[in-house]
Scaffold this motif. Structure first.
Motif, PDB file in Angstrom:
ATOM      1  N   SER A   1     -10.628   2.777  -0.026  1.00  0.00           N
ATOM      2  CA  SER A   1     -10.377   1.362  -0.320  1.00  0.00           C
ATOM      3  C   SER A   1     -11.671   0.597  -0.127  1.00  0.00           C
ATOM      4  O   SER A   1     -12.189   0.520   0.987  1.00  0.00           O
TER       5      SER A   1
ATOM      6  N   ASP B   1       0.812  -1.210   0.000  1.00  0.00           N
ATOM      7  CA  ASP B   1       0.000   0.000   0.000  1.00  0.00           C
ATOM      8  C   ASP B   1       0.850   1.267   0.000  1.00  0.00           C
ATOM      9  O   ASP B   1       0.355   2.345   0.303  1.00  0.00           O
TER      10      ASP B   1
ATOM     11  N   ALA C   1     -10.764  -4.347  -4.125  1.00  0.00           N
ATOM     12  CA  ALA C   1      -9.686  -5.249  -3.709  1.00  0.00           C
ATOM     13  C   ALA C   1      -9.890  -6.638  -4.279  1.00  0.00           C
ATOM     14  O   ALA C   1      -8.947  -7.255  -4.805  1.00  0.00           O
TER      15      ALA C   1
END
Length: 227
Positions: free
Chosen positions: A180, A121, A185
């Motif tokens: 996020s 990240d 994801a």
């Protein structure tokens, strides 16, 4: 071939399914991307996984990180991930590394793997990972998310794709958007796993010197040439 892998056929041949049991993948980061990557690789039958992450689960992880639950907050991510994989596919050998990737440990952690996966990240560590994969001639699959967006690229030995992607001024954290989200994801990790499987089985076409950008807000996917 084990019965559990029969549904992989014919997308993967019996021989390819059997060969995956001997393959080794290093996943750097066990959070939003890394959790999905780890589980998907274990389910498809990759035999050896090394998981690298120094962090513990916290409440802000619950919105998107597959292995985060209300019951394991404060526990190390690599420990939780390894326990999860033992219940999903006990034949997968999991090596747990509760460390941050660094100049001092990168060669030690990466050596011996067939593929490395970038589930990080932050940009400095991504570039460090890319440098050491290049030095060790290990293919690297890069992924990043931000908001409704994701991106994936495969860096083959000798390429400088990430340096091209992150040249110039950049912030400490990255991602092609803000925030996020769980589905960003999951979708991005799935593409990463597809790239890993193509590398391990030497079939199909990987995203070498190209960047796939996923736009899940406007339903537009774009491939950008980076060289």
């Amino acid at each position: 071939m084990k019965t559990r892998y029969a549904p992989n056929v014919p997308a993967l041949s019996r021989g390819e399914c059997e060969s995956l049991a001997e393959k080794s993948v290093c996943v750097i980061g066990c959070g939003g991307l890394g959790g999905y990557v780890t589980e998907l690789l274990a389910r498809v039958g990759v035999g050896r996984l090394t998981l690298v992450d120094p962090d513990v689960f916290k409440e802000s992880n619950l919105n998107r990180q597959l292995f985060a639950t209300e019951h394991n907050l404060g526990m190390r991510k690599v420990e939780v991930a390894a326990e999860r994989i033992s219940t999903v596919n006990s034949s997968v050998a999991v090596r747990k590394i509760p460390e941050s990737l660094s100049e001092e440990n990168a060669a030690r952690l990466l050596t011996g793997h067939d593929v490395a996966v970038d589930a990080l990240d932050n940009i400095p560590t991504r570039l460090l990972l890319a440098k050491h994969c290049r030095n060790l001639s290990i293919p690297l699959v890069h992924g990043a998310i931000g908001g409704w967006y994701g991106q994936v690229s495969t860096i083959l030995p000798g390429d400088n794709t990430l340096e091209l992607l992150y040249q110039g001024d950049w912030e400490e954290t990255d991602g092609p958007g803000s925030g996020s989200l769980s589905f960003s994801a999951a979708a991005t990790a799935a593409i990463e796993c597809g790239e890993v499987l193509k590398l391990l089985t030497e079939k199909g076409e990987v995203l070498s010197k190209r960047l796939l950008v996923l736009d899940m807000l406007e339903n537009q996917n774009t491939i950008i040439d980076l060289h």
